[in-house]
Design an enzyme around this catalytic site. Structure first.
Site, short mmCIF file in Angstrom:
data_model
loop_
_atom_site.label_atom_id
_atom_site.label_comp_id
_atom_site.label_asym_id
_atom_site.label_seq_id
_atom_site.Cartn_x
_atom_site.Cartn_y
_atom_site.Cartn_z
N SER A 45 0.80 -1.22 0.00
CA SER A 45 0.00 0.00 0.00
C SER A 45 0.83 1.27 0.00
CB SER A 45 -0.94 0.00 1.22
OG SER A 45 -0.20 -0.06 2.43
N ALA A 205 -8.26 0.71 11.81
CA ALA A 205 -7.33 -0.25 11.23
C ALA A 205 -7.56 -0.33 9.73
CB ALA A 205 -7.50 -1.62 11.88
N ARG A 207 -7.49 3.09 6.92
CA ARG A 207 -6.65 4.12 6.32
C ARG A 207 -6.64 5.36 7.21
NH1 ARG A 207 -4.97 0.53 3.59
NH2 ARG A 207 -4.78 0.46 1.31
N ASP A 231 -3.98 2.22 14.36
CA ASP A 231 -2.96 1.51 13.60
C ASP A 231 -2.55 2.31 12.38
OD1 ASP A 231 -1.31 -0.82 12.93
OD2 ASP A 231 -2.74 -1.09 11.27
N GLU A 236 0.61 9.32 6.62
CA GLU A 236 1.70 8.33 6.77
C GLU A 236 2.71 8.49 5.64
OE1 GLU A 236 0.17 4.36 6.79
OE2 GLU A 236 -1.12 4.70 8.51
N HIS A 253 0.62 0.80 11.23
CA HIS A 253 -0.05 0.21 10.07
C HIS A 253 0.36 -1.25 9.89
CE1 HIS A 253 -1.93 1.38 5.92
NE2 HIS A 253 -2.30 0.16 6.30
#
Length: 374
Positions: A45, A205, A207, A231, A236, A253
């Site tokens: 991802s 958990a 995005r 998470d 990010e 993540h």
């Protein structure tokens, strides 16, 4: 055939090295130059596959992402260029279910709750959301399902987001989209955050951009902070560091980062490429996995919340991930380093509970009854 893969994807060598030249590199640092003579690209991802990355990729014939979500892939571009594409829906759904179950048990310990007395709302009832709902029901929780696209087909099975946000615990499992009728960017925005009451728990958990992190920080610094499990983080690998002290469980993540989940993701792309090239798969996921450190436990006590928590920690201790995150916070590249060097984590299904029933299986464990003496 030359294959370029994210270095964090396991079993690439085992699955592809006998029929491809395999090269790996950090997924966030892939460059157009690296793709100049590449035939196959395998990503996760954190790699944005777009016009810029594929500027020099004249030989590229296949792109695969070992993830459920595809928001990081310009699939229209791939279609225009005749590049085959595959993803791995469902590959890490069990791991995310394990992660949220571990988080729920930690929340219950922190707040002194019996989860069977609480309500959980699952926002986004796809692969991972369905796993979370099943685990919560196995704990005896009342479960509300919120999924506007699915509600259009069966309104009676789902609640509106406003009702979901009244639950004791709200767990988010939606894809990330910025546009359209059901866009999820800042689905949890400043007004929604402000309207929550201080005893509520939020879990993300999916995005990071689904939550407005700045608005969350403002709420957490007030008189009625929420209990947060995060998470994923907006922007990010950057993390809003002042928010972290106000989060009960903070992780980088990795909710879906079980060894089994990673193996399923890579194997799904292996099967897709085999089909494209008319090859018969020569391996199975089971052949890739090592035996677990603890394979079975004999139980003679009733499976209550305290015992479930002990068994989950035996396989996966979410607090270790939280401690590693806090210890590394602020160091250069800490987020990706934690992901790159993430310790081997098995799924709850790697542990067989002997003398247990269907309830334990619904929590994610493997179960079996003891063989009676003849």
């Amino acid at each position: 055939m030359k294959l370029l893969a994210d270095e964090n994807m396991p079993y690439v060598q085992e699955l592809f090295a006998d029929w491809a030249e395999v090269v790996t590199c950090p997924g966030r640092d892939m460059t157009p130059e690296q793709l100049r003579d590449v035939d196959v690209l395998l990503v996760r991802s954190i790699t944005r596959v777009d016009e810029a990355l594929l500027a020099n990729a004249q030989q590229l014939s296949f792109v695969g992402t070992a993830t459920i979500g595809c928001d990081h892939i310009d699939t229209d571009l791939l279609a225009r260029r005749g590049i085959a594409f595959a993803s791995a829906p469902g590959c890490n759904k069990v791991a995310v279910g394990d992660y949220v179950l571990a988080a729920l048990l930690k929340v219950a310990e922190h707040k002194g709750w019996q989860l069977a007395e609480k309500t959980l709302a699952v926002v986004g009832v796809g692969n991972t959301g369905s796993q979370v709902a099943a685990r919560a029901r196995a704990l005896g929780m009342k479960v509300l399902l919120c999924d506007p696209p699915k509600a259009q087909l069966d309104p009676t099975a789902f609640v509106e987001l406003a009702q979901a946000l009244t639950a004791d615990i709200v767990s988010f499992h939606v894809p990330f989209t910025r546009e359209g009728q059901h866009a999820t960017w800042h689905l949890l925005d400043e007004p929604a955050i402000a309207a929550l009451h201080g005893e509520q728990v939020l879990i993300n958990a999916c995005r990071g951009d689904v939550w407005d992190n700045a608005a969350l920080l403002q709420r957490q610094q007030g008189s009625a902070p929420l209990t947060l499990v995060m998470d994923v983080w907006e922007h990010e690998p950057a993390v809003l560091a002042p928010l972290v002290p106000h989060v009960l469980l903070a992780t980088p993540h990795i909710a879906g980062y079980s060894l089994e989940g990673k193996a399923r993701g890579t194997f799904a792309l292996y099967c897709a490429l085999c089909e494209l090239q008319h090859r018969a798969p020569s391996m199975s996921p089971e052949q890739l996995l090592p035996p677990p450190a603890i394979a079975a436990v004999h139980l003679h006590d009733t499976l209550d919340q305290a015992l479930i928590a002990r068994l989950v920690r035996l396989v996966y201790d979410i607090e270790q991930d939280d401690q590693a995150f806090r210890a590394a916070l602020g160091k250069p590249g800490f987020f990706d380093d934690l992901r790159k060097h993430y310790p081997q984590r098995r799924e709850l299904g790697s542990l067989q509970l002997i003398n247990q029933n269907q309830a334990a299986q619904e929590l994610g464990f493997k179960v079996s009854l003891p063989v009676a003496d003849s």
